[in-house]
Scaffold this active site. Structure first.
Site, PDB file in Angstrom:
ATOM      1  N   SER A  33       0.828  -1.214   0.000  1.00  0.00           N
ATOM      2  CA  SER A  33       0.000   0.000   0.000  1.00  0.00           C
ATOM      3  C   SER A  33       0.860   1.261   0.000  1.00  0.00           C
ATOM      4  CB  SER A  33      -0.898   0.026   1.237  1.00  0.00           C
ATOM      5  OG  SER A  33      -1.886  -0.950   1.138  1.00  0.00           O
ATOM      6  N   HIS A  64      -3.110   0.583  -4.829  1.00  0.00           N
ATOM      7  CA  HIS A  64      -2.701  -0.643  -5.539  1.00  0.00           C
ATOM      8  C   HIS A  64      -3.162  -0.520  -6.996  1.00  0.00           C
ATOM      9  CE1 HIS A  64      -1.359  -3.053  -2.066  1.00  0.00           C
ATOM     10  NE2 HIS A  64      -2.201  -2.269  -1.413  1.00  0.00           N
ATOM     11  N   HIS A  86      -5.772  -8.846  -1.697  1.00  0.00           N
ATOM     12  CA  HIS A  86      -5.874  -9.182  -0.275  1.00  0.00           C
ATOM     13  C   HIS A  86      -7.097 -10.065  -0.031  1.00  0.00           C
ATOM     14  CE1 HIS A  86      -3.895  -5.216  -0.683  1.00  0.00           C
ATOM     15  NE2 HIS A  86      -3.163  -5.583   0.347  1.00  0.00           N
ATOM     16  N   TYR A  88      -9.154  -9.805   2.383  1.00  0.00           N
ATOM     17  CA  TYR A  88     -10.331  -9.037   2.816  1.00  0.00           C
ATOM     18  C   TYR A  88     -11.104  -8.435   1.642  1.00  0.00           C
ATOM     19  CZ  TYR A  88      -7.390  -4.887   2.123  1.00  0.00           C
ATOM     20  OH  TYR A  88      -6.578  -3.931   1.569  1.00  0.00           O
ATOM     21  N   GLU A  89     -10.475  -8.385   0.458  1.00  0.00           N
ATOM     22  CA  GLU A  89     -11.197  -7.861  -0.717  1.00  0.00           C
ATOM     23  C   GLU A  89     -12.267  -8.845  -1.172  1.00  0.00           C
ATOM     24  OE1 GLU A  89      -8.562  -5.735  -3.762  1.00  0.00           O
ATOM     25  OE2 GLU A  89      -7.053  -6.722  -2.508  1.00  0.00           O
ATOM     26  N   ALA A 116       2.797  -2.405   3.925  1.00  0.00           N
ATOM     27  CA  ALA A 116       2.529  -1.372   4.926  1.00  0.00           C
ATOM     28  C   ALA A 116       2.057  -2.091   6.186  1.00  0.00           C
ATOM     29  CB  ALA A 116       1.455  -0.431   4.417  1.00  0.00           C
ATOM     30  N   MET A 214      -2.008  -7.203   6.656  1.00  0.00           N
ATOM     31  CA  MET A 214      -3.105  -8.011   6.087  1.00  0.00           C
ATOM     32  C   MET A 214      -2.680  -8.683   4.777  1.00  0.00           C
ATOM     33  SD  MET A 214      -6.100  -5.155   6.525  1.00  0.00           S
ATOM     34  CE  MET A 214      -6.134  -4.064   7.963  1.00  0.00           C
ATOM     35  N   SER A 215      -1.374  -8.909   4.603  1.00  0.00           N
ATOM     36  CA  SER A 215      -0.911  -9.497   3.342  1.00  0.00           C
ATOM     37  C   SER A 215       0.377 -10.277   3.583  1.00  0.00           C
ATOM     38  CB  SER A 215      -0.651  -8.373   2.325  1.00  0.00           C
ATOM     39  OG  SER A 215       0.476  -7.599   2.728  1.00  0.00           O
ATOM     40  N   ASN A 238       2.277   3.251  10.624  1.00  0.00           N
ATOM     41  CA  ASN A 238       1.539   3.813  11.760  1.00  0.00           C
ATOM     42  C   ASN A 238       1.831   2.991  13.003  1.00  0.00           C
ATOM     43  OD1 ASN A 238      -0.299   1.908   9.973  1.00  0.00           O
ATOM     44  ND2 ASN A 238      -0.968   1.664  12.092  1.00  0.00           N
ATOM     45  N   HIS A 250      -6.539   4.441   6.355  1.00  0.00           N
ATOM     46  CA  HIS A 250      -5.837   3.946   5.164  1.00  0.00           C
ATOM     47  C   HIS A 250      -5.209   5.101   4.379  1.00  0.00           C
ATOM     48  CE1 HIS A 250      -4.642   1.194   2.062  1.00  0.00           C
ATOM     49  NE2 HIS A 250      -5.323   1.858   1.146  1.00  0.00           N
TER      50      HIS A 250
END
Ligand SMILES: O=P(O)(O)O[C@@H]1C[C@H](O)[C@@H](CO)O1
Ligand SMILES: Nc1nc2[nH]cnc2c(=O)[nH]1
Length: 284
Positions: A33, A64, A86, A88-89, A116, A214-215, A238, A250
């Site tokens: 990201s 992306h 990802h 979650y997509e 990220a 998350m990846s 972060n 995000h």
């Protein structure tokens, strides 16, 4: 008509790419990201939009882009996946890791993953680059679930050294040259898309995680299964939830990625040039 097997889909995608990029580079990078601008640093670029590659999913997340870019950095060839998929997509892990299966068929031998992440360890503030030494797969499934293709890898692949010691050493040497204080850490992969609660971050800290995202982990598992050497660089965008009390967004993650692109780009370029030099000497 029965669904086309994963293997066949990956082969068709690889063939289509080879029509535009006949001799693909042996080193590939997947951009996380906000890190998409790294692809602009390549010279002699050939761009293949994901939309032009059969069976390739489409990124749905800001930051992306969805392009495969082949080119060179200081003369060293590099294949860049500008945008990832990802869980979650809504994609299955087969789709999330499809680019890895395709790059294996293209002859890629070394994979550099970027991501990220939220910093769990208090010594990892935003802006820190962390070279992964291990991971926790907390996504709730495994990308190798299902029939195993013995031509690609074993049913039960060993995961003792997912992130190559040799590549990590190389990354630290290149970081030193840049005067960059590269950190080392363990990545916890959660399914997302919600960020963590402070209690979840406390749990992850107890489990031994230094950064959270998350990846990366599904991609690294599929790459190791297929015998690729993996290096993973996580940018802390972060403080993880509850660490600083700041809200996570995000938009801020993408902005932090953009800001860090020159530095993480220089590090990747150093590593890619070293790999190219080794390849030319026949030591890779
Ligand atoms: O693709 P990466 O892992 O770099 O993206 C991280 C995880 C989520 O997609 C997003 C959350 O802000 O950043
Ligand atoms: N899961 C997770 N992914 C991230 N990606 C960037 N920051 C974060 C974070 O704090 N948590």
């Amino acid at each position: 008509m029965p669904p086309i097997e994963l293997d066949e889909r990956a082969s068709e995608a690889a063939l289509a790419i080879q029509a535009t990029i006949p001799k693909p580079p042996k080193v590939a990078v997947v951009l996380g990201s906000g890190l998409g601008a790294l692809a602009n640093r390549l010279a002699d670029r050939t761009i293949v939009p994901y939309a032009k590659i059969p069976h390739f999913p489409r990124p749905t997340v800001e930051g992306h882009e969805g392009n495969l870019v082949s080119g060179t950095v200081a003369g060293a060839p590099l294949l860049v996946f500008q945008g990832r998929f990802h869980y979650y997509e809504g994609y299955g892990l087969d789709e999330v890791t499809f680019p890895i299966r395709v790059m294996k068929r293209l002859g890629v031998r070394t994979l550099i993953l970027t991501a990220a992440t939220g910093g769990i360890d208090l010594s990892l503030p935003a802006g820190t680059i962390v070279c992964l030494k291990d991971h926790l797969n907390l996504i709730g499934s495994n990308p190798l679930r299902g029939p195993n293709d013995e031509r690609v890898g074993k049913r039960f692949p060993d995961m003792t050294e997912v992130y190559s010691h040799r590549l990590r050493d190389l990354a630290f040497e290149e970081a030193d040259k840049l005067g960059l204080n590269l950190a080392s850490g363990v990545y916890a992969c959660l399914p997302g898309p919600s960020y963590e609660t402070p209690a979840e971050i406390r749990m992850l800290r107890i489990l031994g995680a230094d950064v959270v995202g998350m990846s990366t982990v599904p991609e690294a598992i599929v790459a190791r299964h297929a015998g690729l050497d993996v290096l993973a660089l996580a940018l802390v965008t972060n403080a993880a939830a509850g660490v600083s009390g700041e809200i996570i967004s995000h938009a801020d993650v993408v902005e932090a990625g953009l800001k860090a692109t020159p530095l993480i780009g220089a590090l990747i370029e150093g590593v890619v040039q070293r790999l190219d030099a080794e390849d030319r000497q026949g030591t890779a």
